[in-house]
Design a protein around this motif. Structure first.
Motif, PDB file in Angstrom:
ATOM      1  N   LEU A   1       6.502  17.854  29.377  1.00  0.00           N
ATOM      2  CA  LEU A   1       7.521  18.395  28.488  1.00  0.00           C
ATOM      3  C   LEU A   1       6.909  18.968  27.213  1.00  0.00           C
ATOM      4  O   LEU A   1       5.827  18.572  26.798  1.00  0.00           O
ATOM      5  N   THR A   2       7.626  19.860  26.605  1.00  0.00           N
ATOM      6  CA  THR A   2       7.218  20.346  25.291  1.00  0.00           C
ATOM      7  C   THR A   2       7.538  19.273  24.258  1.00  0.00           C
ATOM      8  O   THR A   2       8.342  18.356  24.518  1.00  0.00           O
ATOM      9  N   PRO A   3       6.957  19.353  23.073  1.00  0.00           N
ATOM     10  CA  PRO A   3       7.289  18.371  22.033  1.00  0.00           C
ATOM     11  C   PRO A   3       8.784  18.303  21.744  1.00  0.00           C
ATOM     12  O   PRO A   3       9.327  17.205  21.555  1.00  0.00           O
ATOM     13  N   GLU A   4       9.442  19.442  21.716  1.00  0.00           N
ATOM     14  CA  GLU A   4      10.878  19.454  21.433  1.00  0.00           C
ATOM     15  C   GLU A   4      11.664  18.723  22.516  1.00  0.00           C
ATOM     16  O   GLU A   4      12.586  17.950  22.229  1.00  0.00           O
TER      17      GLU A   4
ATOM     18  N   ARG B   1      14.648  13.872  24.452  1.00  0.00           N
ATOM     19  CA  ARG B   1      14.832  12.787  25.428  1.00  0.00           C
ATOM     20  C   ARG B   1      14.592  11.428  24.785  1.00  0.00           C
ATOM     21  O   ARG B   1      15.269  10.447  25.114  1.00  0.00           O
ATOM     22  N   LEU B   2      13.617  11.369  23.888  1.00  0.00           N
ATOM     23  CA  LEU B   2      13.343  10.102  23.204  1.00  0.00           C
ATOM     24  C   LEU B   2      14.559   9.662  22.392  1.00  0.00           C
ATOM     25  O   LEU B   2      14.902   8.471  22.373  1.00  0.00           O
ATOM     26  N   ALA B   3      15.208  10.598  21.734  1.00  0.00           N
ATOM     27  CA  ALA B   3      16.396  10.257  20.942  1.00  0.00           C
ATOM     28  C   ALA B   3      17.469   9.610  21.817  1.00  0.00           C
ATOM     29  O   ALA B   3      18.129   8.635  21.406  1.00  0.00           O
ATOM     30  N   LYS B   4      17.648  10.132  23.033  1.00  0.00           N
ATOM     31  CA  LYS B   4      18.644   9.565  23.944  1.00  0.00           C
ATOM     32  C   LYS B   4      18.218   8.175  24.430  1.00  0.00           C
ATOM     33  O   LYS B   4      19.061   7.288  24.612  1.00  0.00           O
ATOM     34  N   ILE B   5      16.911   7.983  24.637  1.00  0.00           N
ATOM     35  CA  ILE B   5      16.410   6.673  25.050  1.00  0.00           C
ATOM     36  C   ILE B   5      16.639   5.642  23.952  1.00  0.00           C
ATOM     37  O   ILE B   5      17.032   4.500  24.226  1.00  0.00           O
ATOM     38  N   VAL B   6      16.416   6.046  22.701  1.00  0.00           N
ATOM     39  CA  VAL B   6      16.622   5.129  21.577  1.00  0.00           C
ATOM     40  C   VAL B   6      18.064   4.636  21.554  1.00  0.00           C
ATOM     41  O   VAL B   6      18.329   3.449  21.310  1.00  0.00           O
TER      42      VAL B   6
ATOM     43  N   GLU C   1      12.565   6.653  12.252  1.00  0.00           N
ATOM     44  CA  GLU C   1      11.188   6.152  12.249  1.00  0.00           C
ATOM     45  C   GLU C   1      10.523   6.363  13.606  1.00  0.00           C
ATOM     46  O   GLU C   1       9.331   6.695  13.688  1.00  0.00           O
ATOM     47  N   ILE C   2      11.289   6.184  14.663  1.00  0.00           N
ATOM     48  CA  ILE C   2      10.743   6.372  16.013  1.00  0.00           C
ATOM     49  C   ILE C   2      10.411   7.829  16.263  1.00  0.00           C
ATOM     50  O   ILE C   2       9.326   8.162  16.754  1.00  0.00           O
ATOM     51  N   LEU C   3      11.327   8.713  15.913  1.00  0.00           N
ATOM     52  CA  LEU C   3      11.091  10.137  16.150  1.00  0.00           C
ATOM     53  C   LEU C   3       9.950  10.665  15.286  1.00  0.00           C
ATOM     54  O   LEU C   3       9.256  11.611  15.681  1.00  0.00           O
ATOM     55  N   ALA C   4       9.742  10.056  14.128  1.00  0.00           N
ATOM     56  CA  ALA C   4       8.614  10.460  13.283  1.00  0.00           C
ATOM     57  C   ALA C   4       7.283  10.103  13.931  1.00  0.00           C
ATOM     58  O   ALA C   4       6.240  10.671  13.595  1.00  0.00           O
ATOM     59  N   ASN C   5       7.332   9.163  14.873  1.00  0.00           N
ATOM     60  CA  ASN C   5       6.129   8.744  15.606  1.00  0.00           C
ATOM     61  C   ASN C   5       6.306   8.991  17.097  1.00  0.00           C
ATOM     62  O   ASN C   5       5.828   8.218  17.929  1.00  0.00           O
ATOM     63  N   TRP C   6       6.986  10.091  17.422  1.00  0.00           N
ATOM     64  CA  TRP C   6       7.328  10.373  18.814  1.00  0.00           C
ATOM     65  C   TRP C   6       6.109  10.401  19.724  1.00  0.00           C
ATOM     66  O   TRP C   6       6.165  10.000  20.888  1.00  0.00           O
ATOM     67  N   ASN C   7       4.962  10.891  19.199  1.00  0.00           N
ATOM     68  CA  ASN C   7       3.778  11.015  20.056  1.00  0.00           C
ATOM     69  C   ASN C   7       3.240   9.660  20.464  1.00  0.00           C
ATOM     70  O   ASN C   7       2.601   9.527  21.504  1.00  0.00           O
TER      71      ASN C   7
ATOM     72  N   GLN D   1       1.587  16.249  27.106  1.00  0.00           N
ATOM     73  CA  GLN D   1       0.335  16.930  27.385  1.00  0.00           C
ATOM     74  C   GLN D   1       0.374  18.362  26.876  1.00  0.00           C
ATOM     75  O   GLN D   1      -0.662  18.995  26.703  1.00  0.00           O
ATOM     76  N   ALA D   2       1.566  18.878  26.628  1.00  0.00           N
ATOM     77  CA  ALA D   2       1.679  20.230  26.107  1.00  0.00           C
ATOM     78  C   ALA D   2       0.975  20.347  24.760  1.00  0.00           C
ATOM     79  O   ALA D   2       0.545  21.414  24.352  1.00  0.00           O
ATOM     80  N   THR D   3       0.858  19.218  24.050  1.00  0.00           N
ATOM     81  CA  THR D   3       0.125  19.202  22.782  1.00  0.00           C
ATOM     82  C   THR D   3      -1.026  18.199  22.846  1.00  0.00           C
ATOM     83  O   THR D   3      -1.456  17.673  21.843  1.00  0.00           O
ATOM     84  N   ASN D   4      -1.502  17.924  24.061  1.00  0.00           N
ATOM     85  CA  ASN D   4      -2.595  16.962  24.241  1.00  0.00           C
ATOM     86  C   ASN D   4      -2.256  15.633  23.590  1.00  0.00           C
ATOM     87  O   ASN D   4      -3.022  15.078  22.807  1.00  0.00           O
ATOM     88  N   TYR D   5      -1.056  15.103  23.940  1.00  0.00           N
ATOM     89  CA  TYR D   5      -0.561  13.849  23.385  1.00  0.00           C
ATOM     90  C   TYR D   5      -0.537  13.854  21.862  1.00  0.00           C
ATOM     91  O   TYR D   5      -0.888  12.884  21.197  1.00  0.00           O
ATOM     92  N   GLY D   6      -0.126  14.971  21.278  1.00  0.00           N
ATOM     93  CA  GLY D   6       0.023  15.011  19.841  1.00  0.00           C
ATOM     94  C   GLY D   6      -1.219  15.419  19.088  1.00  0.00           C
ATOM     95  O   GLY D   6      -1.155  15.726  17.896  1.00  0.00           O
ATOM     96  N   GLU D   7      -2.370  15.437  19.744  1.00  0.00           N
ATOM     97  CA  GLU D   7      -3.606  15.752  19.041  1.00  0.00           C
ATOM     98  C   GLU D   7      -3.609  17.190  18.542  1.00  0.00           C
ATOM     99  O   GLU D   7      -4.116  17.483  17.452  1.00  0.00           O
ATOM    100  N   ASP D   8      -3.036  18.118  19.312  1.00  0.00           N
ATOM    101  CA  ASP D   8      -2.993  19.510  18.887  1.00  0.00           C
ATOM    102  C   ASP D   8      -2.151  19.672  17.619  1.00  0.00           C
ATOM    103  O   ASP D   8      -2.482  20.462  16.740  1.00  0.00           O
TER     104      ASP D   8
END
Length: 316
Positions: free
Chosen positions: A62-65, A70-75, A289-295, A301-308
């Protein structure tokens, strides 16, 4: 019938009849992740612990967005009391649920193969006939290792009866889960221990001596010298495994060996995630707080697990 594919049969019963390596004897509950827990190298462990191994693979694409959405819905699902916070208890429960899913998925995958009459239960006759089929009528004369198959049938029979807590010869989904994954159920501990003793106890005295213990791991061939690790295992048998120093491993000592007390990895992971994302240190975390640390939670992988994203920020 399932005996047409012996490999899949071994997977289904949860324990191969052949002798595995010693470390394979030790039964652990489902692992949270296949990766090492090292946040300095990435958050792959956290992703699989939080999402489950299969779901983590989906999020990788998935893209970061999309990941954040999806993370927001899981929370929202994790916050069961709808107070706007994710507590340690809620996060711990969620991770334990993810951990258990692989077992449920395995049972679901094979359920219809056995529940022939679609009554929502699996009888011993259904399991036995589906697994062994006409080989039963032929008394295993059509297979190469007749004794092995007979022993497998006997083992299955004993395990099925241990899982069948109502004693009616029919397994509910929970009972069948205990049959396929006995290491996950306290009431199946004795049968797991007995199966291990039966595997290793070559002289049939109901306990394991040093030669049997070592023979389960190593049998020299053509004058092969004994490797150093065997000496280490012999010492371990004498000094650690054989707690009462009588020269044998009894059922209690085997249980201590193959069913060690489990560290609650789900509990530790919940504490870790809260500690690293709880900016106001109130021991609970908000969706913000969770979304601020979503990675850390889901990554991509679209952002190399946030590293990009981190690199881009540094470059700016």
């Amino acid at each position: 019938m399932l005996l047409r594919s012996l490999g899949s049969f071994f997977v289904l019963v949860g324990m191969a009849f052949g002798v595995p390596a010693q470390e394979k004897r030790i039964h652990h509950h489902g692992d949270l992740s296949d990766h090492a827990h090292d946040d300095a190298r990435g958050f792959q462990y956290d992703h699989e612990a939080f999402l489950g191994k299969e779901e983590a693979k989906t999020f990788d694409q998935l893209t970061p967005e999309e990941s954040k959405d999806r993370l927001a819905k899981i929370v929202d699902r994790i916050d069961t009391n709808k107070d706007g916070y994710v507590s340690h208890g809620e996060l711990h429960y969620w991770i334990k649920h993810r951990q258990r899913r692989y077992i449920e998925e395995n049972v679901n995958k094979h359920w219809n193969e056995y529940d022939k009459n679609n009554d929502g239960k699996i009888s011993w006759e259904e399991y036995k006939n589906t697994t062994y089929g006409y080989y039963l009528d032929e008394e295993f004369d059509d297979v190469d290792d007749k004794a092995t198959y007979k022993a497998m049938l006997t083992r299955d029979d004993k395990r099925f009866k241990a899982a069948d807590r109502e004693g009616d010869g029919v397994a509910t989904r929970e009972e069948f889960t205990a049959f396929l994954h006995p290491e996950e159920f306290d009431h199946m501990r004795d049968i797991v221990v007995q199966e291990t003793v039966n595997d290793i106890d070559r002289n049939g005295d109901g306990k394991i001596d040093l030669n049997e213990y070592i023979g389960d791991m190593f049998t020299p061939e053509n004058g092969e010298s004994e490797p150093e690790w065997v000496q280490t295992e012999k010492k371990h048998f004498t000094e650690v495994r054989d707690a009462n120093k009588d020269g044998y491993l009894d059922a209690g000592e085997v249980a201590h060996w193959i069913l060690p007390g489990e560290v609650d990895h789900a509990d530790n992971e919940a504490k870790h995630l809260i500690h690293d994302t709880d900016t106001d240190k109130d021991d609970k975390i908000t969706k913000k707080e969770i979304l601020a640390n979503w990675n850390m939670f889901v990554g991509s992988q679209a952002t190399n697990y946030g590293e990009d994203l981190t690199k881009r920020h540094d470059e700016l």
